[in-house]
Design a protein around this motif. Structure first.
Motif, mmCIF file in Angstrom:
data_model
loop_
_atom_site.group_PDB
_atom_site.id
_atom_site.type_symbol
_atom_site.label_atom_id
_atom_site.label_comp_id
_atom_site.label_asym_id
_atom_site.label_seq_id
_atom_site.Cartn_x
_atom_site.Cartn_y
_atom_site.Cartn_z
ATOM 1 N N ASN A 88 42.216 47.521 26.001
ATOM 2 C CA ASN A 88 40.961 47.951 25.989
ATOM 3 C C ASN A 88 40.254 46.584 26.559
ATOM 4 O O ASN A 88 39.070 46.606 26.601
ATOM 5 C CB ASN A 88 40.385 48.637 24.897
ATOM 6 N N CYS A 89 40.811 45.230 26.562
ATOM 7 C CA CYS A 89 40.097 44.338 26.815
ATOM 8 C C CYS A 89 40.282 44.033 28.219
ATOM 9 O O CYS A 89 41.107 43.736 28.660
ATOM 10 C CB CYS A 89 40.605 43.010 26.083
ATOM 11 N N GLY A 90 38.821 44.027 28.778
ATOM 12 C CA GLY A 90 38.868 43.726 30.268
ATOM 13 C C GLY A 90 38.820 42.194 30.612
ATOM 14 O O GLY A 90 38.854 41.742 31.917
ATOM 15 N N LEU A 91 38.101 41.377 29.488
ATOM 16 C CA LEU A 91 38.103 39.919 29.914
ATOM 17 C C LEU A 91 38.471 38.956 28.898
ATOM 18 O O LEU A 91 37.794 39.540 27.522
ATOM 19 C CB LEU A 91 36.510 39.766 30.493
ATOM 20 N N THR A 92 38.907 37.972 28.990
ATOM 21 C CA THR A 92 38.862 36.770 27.945
ATOM 22 C C THR A 92 38.467 35.486 28.365
ATOM 23 O O THR A 92 38.378 35.422 29.628
ATOM 24 C CB THR A 92 40.598 36.795 27.352
ATOM 25 N N PHE A 93 38.075 34.963 27.527
ATOM 26 C CA PHE A 93 37.511 33.357 27.933
ATOM 27 C C PHE A 93 37.840 32.482 26.706
ATOM 28 O O PHE A 93 38.393 32.784 25.722
ATOM 29 C CB PHE A 93 36.089 33.629 28.379
ATOM 30 N N THR A 94 37.846 31.250 27.112
ATOM 31 C CA THR A 94 38.102 30.106 25.954
ATOM 32 C C THR A 94 37.012 29.154 26.009
ATOM 33 O O THR A 94 36.069 29.054 26.799
ATOM 34 C CB THR A 94 39.432 29.178 26.333
ATOM 35 N N ASN A 95 37.011 28.370 25.057
ATOM 36 C CA ASN A 95 36.078 27.142 25.101
ATOM 37 C C ASN A 95 36.571 26.269 26.316
ATOM 38 O O ASN A 95 37.923 26.341 26.511
ATOM 39 C CB ASN A 95 36.090 26.339 23.621
ATOM 40 N N TYR A 96 35.647 25.096 26.504
ATOM 41 C CA TYR A 96 36.119 24.286 27.523
ATOM 42 C C TYR A 96 35.241 23.033 27.266
ATOM 43 O O TYR A 96 34.198 23.185 26.752
ATOM 44 C CB TYR A 96 35.990 24.797 28.925
#
Length: 315
Positions: A112-120
């Motif tokens: 159900n997760c369409g997007l992930t992101f991280t710190n940068y």
């Protein structure tokens, strides 16, 4: 063998940065990937370099187009992508090793997760650290647990992202089906098309994030994001559109509008128009009282008073 990830990299005259960016992709471990580079009509020798690299690395596919812009480049590559997931990397940024594996594992386990992101990390042209992204946004603090580097679901994602754009394009991974359902990147926008896309994905799917710093974002003084007027105008259009489409609370709307007013104030401040900067800071504070708005307002009033005193002393 089926690819897990299609990595999309637009390129326009980034010959000086391409080797570092592509090498950071090739260092990713235990992931089946393809790298699609769309050359957007470069004139600096980038295309020749890319065509030679394509012969050397079987993961690399080069697509060419006239200078149509980054939105057209990304949308074209999405249509050509073979992976279940799509990751984005700008040609002047670069990843740390093992960036992709944890993202793939989390998204595979959470359909159900369409997007992930991280710190940068923001870095200058000498690759010296400036500040990490998450620390730049105090609005994000209540969602964070800096001691937990595992991926976790971002609660109230739409509300947060309207107020604080904590997502850097080069740290994003999306589910291909989800970004296609969301409509990809809007070619009608003159700026902020990435933020708009993330918001539309947040309307239809879960969002995940990690505290891990997985990449460096190069702050170039003459980058395409320098045209602030276009960007803020686009942000205003996007905010209105998303508030109309989504169930956005009135408090969130006020905070989002305050952020726009603050951005206009910053632009006028940088242009030396203190009266306009003060006006926008005051309006932002009225919309959503925040110590940052008050700090800008007081600072601008002080600078304006000093300028007037100095002018009187010269008479």
């Amino acid at each position: 063998m089926c690819k897990e990830v299609s990595i999309i990299m637009p390129n326009y005259n980034c010959l000086a940065f391409l080797p570092k960016a592509i090498d950071s992709v090739l260092q990713q471990q235990d992931v089946r990937f393809e790298l699609i580079v769309v050359d957007d009509g470069s004139t600096d020798g980038s295309l020749d370099w890319l065509l030679q690299a394509e012969k050397k690395y079987n993961q690399l596919r080069v697509i060419t187009q006239p200078n149509l812009g980054v939105i057209a480049a990304r949308n074209r590559a999405i249509k050509k992508a073979n992976g279940q997931f799509i990751a984005f990397l700008d040609a002047d940024d670069y990843w740390y090793p093992h960036k992709l594996r944890k993202q793939v594992d989390y998204m595979s386990a959470n359909p159900n997760c369409g997007l992930t992101f991280t710190n940068y990390q923001h870095v200058d042209t000498q690759y010296q650290e400036i500040i990490d992204c998450f620390s730049y946004w105090p609005e994000f603090n209540k969602y964070r647990n800096p001691k937990n580097n595992d991926y976790q679901q971002l609660n109230n994602a739409l509300s947060l992202l309207l107020i604080a754009n904590v997502i850097g394009t080069s740290c994003v991974m999306v589910n291909k089906d989800i970004i296609e359902r969301a409509g990809g990147f809007d070619p009608s926008l003159r700026s902020a098309s990435d933020w708009d896309c993330w918001l539309r994905i947040a309307l239809i799917s879960d969002i995940g994030f990690s505290e891990d710093i997985t990449m460096d974002y190069l702050m170039r003084p003459n980058s395409i994001t320098a045209n602030k007027q276009n960007r803020i105008d686009a942000m205003a259009e996007i905010t209105e559109r998303i508030c109309h489409l989504g169930k956005v609370e009135s408090t969130t709307r006020r905070k989002a509008n305050a952020r726009l007013l603050e951005s206009y104030g910053e632009m006028h401040r940088e242009n030396g128009n203190l009266k306009s900067a003060i006006s926008y800071s005051y309006k932002a504070f009225k919309q959503s009282p925040h110590k940052r708005h008050l700090k800008h307002l007081c600072s601008d009033l002080k600078r304006l008073a000093i300028l007037r005193v100095n002018k009187l002393c010269q008479v």
